[in-house]
Design a protein around this motif. Structure first.
Motif, PDB file in Angstrom:
ATOM      1  N   GLY A 139       0.697  -1.144   0.162  1.00 48.77           N
ATOM      2  CA  GLY A 139      -0.077  -0.008  -0.126  1.00 48.77           C
ATOM      3  C   GLY A 139       0.834   1.220   0.033  1.00 48.77           C
ATOM      4  N   VAL A 140       2.012   1.337   0.630  1.00 45.63           N
ATOM      5  CA  VAL A 140       2.756   2.292   0.796  1.00 45.63           C
ATOM      6  C   VAL A 140       3.507   2.520  -0.371  1.00 45.63           C
ATOM      7  N   LEU A 141       3.830   1.532  -1.090  1.00 45.37           N
ATOM      8  CA  LEU A 141       4.467   1.689  -2.585  1.00 45.37           C
ATOM      9  C   LEU A 141       3.754   2.176  -3.574  1.00 45.37           C
ATOM     10  N   ASN A 142       2.464   1.509  -3.556  1.00 46.95           N
ATOM     11  CA  ASN A 142       1.379   2.029  -4.456  1.00 46.95           C
ATOM     12  C   ASN A 142       0.881   3.380  -4.258  1.00 46.95           C
ATOM     13  N   ASN A 143       0.749   3.845  -3.247  1.00 40.93           N
ATOM     14  CA  ASN A 143       0.406   5.169  -2.920  1.00 40.93           C
ATOM     15  C   ASN A 143       1.448   6.186  -3.377  1.00 40.93           C
ATOM     16  N   ARG A 144       2.779   5.965  -3.197  1.00 45.40           N
ATOM     17  CA  ARG A 144       3.799   6.603  -3.724  1.00 45.40           C
ATOM     18  C   ARG A 144       3.746   6.696  -5.314  1.00 45.40           C
ATOM     19  N   LEU A 145       3.728   5.456  -5.862  1.00 44.25           N
ATOM     20  CA  LEU A 145       3.987   5.172  -7.157  1.00 44.25           C
ATOM     21  C   LEU A 145       2.741   5.923  -7.978  1.00 44.25           C
ATOM     22  N   SER A 146       1.444   6.060  -7.242  1.00 41.40           N
ATOM     23  CA  SER A 146       0.472   6.413  -8.157  1.00 41.40           C
ATOM     24  C   SER A 146       0.436   7.891  -7.846  1.00 41.40           C
ATOM     25  N   GLU A 147       0.785   8.382  -6.908  1.00 43.25           N
ATOM     26  CA  GLU A 147       1.202   9.825  -6.668  1.00 43.25           C
ATOM     27  C   GLU A 147       2.150  10.221  -7.735  1.00 43.25           C
ATOM     28  N   PHE A 148       3.154   9.886  -7.943  1.00 38.33           N
ATOM     29  CA  PHE A 148       4.315   9.992  -9.078  1.00 38.33           C
ATOM     30  C   PHE A 148       3.679  10.130 -10.432  1.00 38.33           C
ATOM     31  N   PHE A 149       2.819   9.076 -10.707  1.00 38.24           N
ATOM     32  CA  PHE A 149       2.149   9.005 -12.179  1.00 38.24           C
ATOM     33  C   PHE A 149       1.140   9.926 -12.254  1.00 38.24           C
ATOM     34  N   MET A 150       0.305  10.170 -11.283  1.00 35.63           N
ATOM     35  CA  MET A 150      -0.789  11.241 -11.291  1.00 35.63           C
ATOM     36  C   MET A 150      -0.156  12.547 -11.640  1.00 35.63           C
ATOM     37  N   THR A 151       0.860  12.771 -10.772  1.00 31.14           N
ATOM     38  CA  THR A 151       1.468  14.264 -10.707  1.00 31.14           C
ATOM     39  C   THR A 151       1.956  14.521 -11.917  1.00 31.14           C
ATOM     40  N   GLY A 152       2.494  13.477 -12.534  1.00 24.26           N
ATOM     41  CA  GLY A 152       3.276  13.720 -13.778  1.00 24.26           C
ATOM     42  C   GLY A 152       2.175  13.846 -14.937  1.00 24.26           C
ATOM     43  N   LEU A 153       1.039  13.065 -14.759  1.00 19.89           N
ATOM     44  CA  LEU A 153      -0.013  13.388 -15.759  1.00 19.89           C
ATOM     45  C   LEU A 153      -0.616  14.779 -15.778  1.00 19.89           C
ATOM     46  N   ASN A 154      -0.898  15.242 -14.468  1.00 21.35           N
ATOM     47  CA  ASN A 154      -1.470  16.614 -14.314  1.00 21.35           C
ATOM     48  C   ASN A 154      -0.477  17.695 -14.612  1.00 21.35           C
ATOM     49  N   ASN A 155       0.806  17.455 -14.646  1.00 24.48           N
ATOM     50  CA  ASN A 155       1.764  18.479 -15.259  1.00 24.48           C
ATOM     51  C   ASN A 155       1.712  18.503 -16.720  1.00 24.48           C
ATOM     52  N   ILE A 156       1.564  17.293 -17.372  1.00 20.02           N
ATOM     53  CA  ILE A 156       1.329  17.524 -18.842  1.00 20.02           C
ATOM     54  C   ILE A 156      -0.013  17.797 -19.368  1.00 20.02           C
ATOM     55  N   GLY A 157      -0.899  18.212 -18.415  1.00 20.59           N
ATOM     56  CA  GLY A 157      -2.267  18.454 -18.778  1.00 20.59           C
ATOM     57  C   GLY A 157      -3.081  17.561 -19.117  1.00 20.59           C
ATOM     58  N   VAL A 158      -2.766  16.232 -18.403  1.00 19.88           N
ATOM     59  CA  VAL A 158      -3.750  15.184 -18.337  1.00 19.88           C
ATOM     60  C   VAL A 158      -4.484  15.274 -17.067  1.00 19.88           C
ATOM     61  N   PRO A 159      -5.931  15.503 -16.968  1.00 25.38           N
ATOM     62  CA  PRO A 159      -6.335  15.834 -15.774  1.00 25.38           C
ATOM     63  C   PRO A 159      -6.665  14.417 -15.112  1.00 25.38           C
ATOM     64  N   THR A 160      -6.425  14.630 -13.657  1.00 24.97           N
ATOM     65  CA  THR A 160      -6.591  13.355 -12.854  1.00 24.97           C
ATOM     66  C   THR A 160      -7.178  13.802 -11.735  1.00 24.97           C
ATOM     67  N   HIS A 161      -7.995  12.776 -10.918  1.00 30.35           N
ATOM     68  CA  HIS A 161      -8.585  13.297  -9.728  1.00 30.35           C
ATOM     69  C   HIS A 161      -7.469  13.449  -8.530  1.00 30.35           C
ATOM     70  N   PHE A 162      -6.212  13.418  -8.845  1.00 37.24           N
ATOM     71  CA  PHE A 162      -5.369  13.383  -7.700  1.00 37.24           C
ATOM     72  C   PHE A 162      -4.920  15.004  -7.254  1.00 37.24           C
ATOM     73  N   ILE A 163      -4.822  15.067  -5.962  1.00 39.41           N
ATOM     74  CA  ILE A 163      -4.831  16.535  -5.260  1.00 39.41           C
ATOM     75  C   ILE A 163      -3.250  16.403  -4.723  1.00 39.41           C
ATOM     76  N   LYS A 164      -3.350  15.512  -3.578  1.00 39.08           N
ATOM     77  CA  LYS A 164      -1.947  15.542  -3.127  1.00 39.08           C
ATOM     78  C   LYS A 164      -2.019  14.325  -2.198  1.00 39.08           C
ATOM     79  N   ARG A 165      -0.639  13.878  -1.890  1.00 39.02           N
ATOM     80  CA  ARG A 165      -0.440  12.813  -0.794  1.00 39.02           C
ATOM     81  C   ARG A 165      -0.600  13.451   0.557  1.00 39.02           C
ATOM     82  N   LEU A 166      -1.105  12.629   1.431  1.00 38.22           N
ATOM     83  CA  LEU A 166      -1.355  12.996   2.770  1.00 38.22           C
ATOM     84  C   LEU A 166      -0.327  12.228   3.651  1.00 38.22           C
ATOM     85  N   ASN A 167      -0.183  11.220   3.436  1.00 46.18           N
ATOM     86  CA  ASN A 167       0.703  10.495   4.444  1.00 46.18           C
ATOM     87  C   ASN A 167       1.074   9.126   3.658  1.00 46.18           C
ATOM     88  N   MET A 168       1.770   8.262   4.423  1.00 47.14           N
ATOM     89  CA  MET A 168       2.326   7.100   4.041  1.00 47.14           C
ATOM     90  C   MET A 168       1.432   6.141   3.143  1.00 47.14           C
TER      91      MET A 168
END
Ligand code: TMP
Ligand code: ASP
Length: 253
Positions: free
Chosen positions: A47-76
């Motif tokens: 769960g800890v790994l997937n939280n981090r990895l999903s954050e990484f991919f979703m943030t990257g997508l947001n940054n190139i203009g692909v909208p995602t539901h991700f706002i921010k990581r809260l904790n582990m």
């Protein structure tokens, strides 16, 4: 402190009511399931790994203009996401033959496909997520034609982004699954990439050795799932080695 409200519990995640209207807290469990939960285990640290990895991919997508539901990581184990209405489809994109496509069409795993192939499955565990066509989707009103044009465009943009990111660290993106949600803004709706993007929902093969670095390690009993996901995280610079291990206090002499 008041206990927060659980909205939904799935096989790998729990959704809680978020701190503000229109937000949700997504909690990543350590539970691993395969074959529609016929095979189950608890993999410490997943769960800890997937939280981090999903954050990484979703943030990257947001940054190139692909909208995602991700706002921010809260904790582990938790991230804050926008509440959305999930379209009941698993959107699968394949670059190389593997898994159910190989089985269905008799194509050897690893064969490069002539172009990315997008498939849709109807999200229903009781039915085993059956594959459907756009005809079913339109006829049963799961999504409109306009939605499906947008879903396809999103899926292909996610594919280009993920393929590039993974290729840069020596990993082949064989295939993946995403889910798409509807977010309402006034009278308008927007489609966003939702759920998670992690080695649970992708097939990732080491480019040189062909080693599986995804949930097939669990599905096919190929070794340690945590080691495989940690390797993906390490290559992407997402978290240091052993960061998921809980260290006990040690005596210093
Ligand atoms: P498949 O070859 O089993 O149809 O899987 C295609 C991709 O979708 C693969 O990357 C794994 C992912 N997937 C999920 O994320 N959830 C599922 O329930 C299934 C069956 C596959
Ligand atoms: N996610 C599905 C399950 O939990 C199947 C899979 O990923 O293989 O059963």
């Amino acid at each position: 402190m008041a206990r927060r409200k659980k909205i939904y519990e799935g096989k790998a995640k729990i959704l809680y009511e978020g701190p503000e209207p229109g937000t949700i807290v997504q909690y990543f469990k350590d539970d691993a399931t395969a074959f529609n939960a016929q095979k189950k285990d608890v993999i410490e640290g997943k769960g800890v790994l997937n939280n981090r990895l999903s954050e990484f991919f979703m943030t990257g997508l947001n940054n190139i203009g692909v909208p995602t539901h991700f706002i921010k990581r809260l904790n582990m184990r938790e991230q804050l996401v926008r509440a959305c209405e999930i379209i009941p489809l698993e959107v699968i994109v394949r670059n190389y033959a593997a898994g159910s496509l190989s089985k269905r069409l008799g194509i050897e795993e690893g064969t490069a496909l002539p172009r990315p192939i997008v498939e849709y499955c109807y999200k229903d565990d009781k039915l085993g997520d059956p594959m459907v066509t756009e005809e079913h989707i339109a006829a049963f009103g799961w999504a409109s034609q306009q939605d499906m044009d947008d879903v396809l465009a999103l899926a292909l943009r996610v594919n280009d982004f993920l393929s590039g990111v993974m290729m840069a660290v020596g990993i082949k993106l064989v295939d993946f699954k995403i889910e798409i949600g509807r977010v309402y803004e006034g009278d308008f709706q927007r489609l966003v990439v939702a759920d998670e993007i992690s080695p649970d929902s992708c097939r990732l093969w080491d480019m040189e050795t062909g080693q599986h670095l995804d949930k097939d390690v669990f599905r096919r009993d190929l070794g340690s799932l945590t080691d495989a996901y940690t390797e993906v995280a390490r290559r992407l610079g997402v978290m240091p080695k052993n960061a998921t291990q809980i260290t006990k206090p040690t005596l210093i002499n």
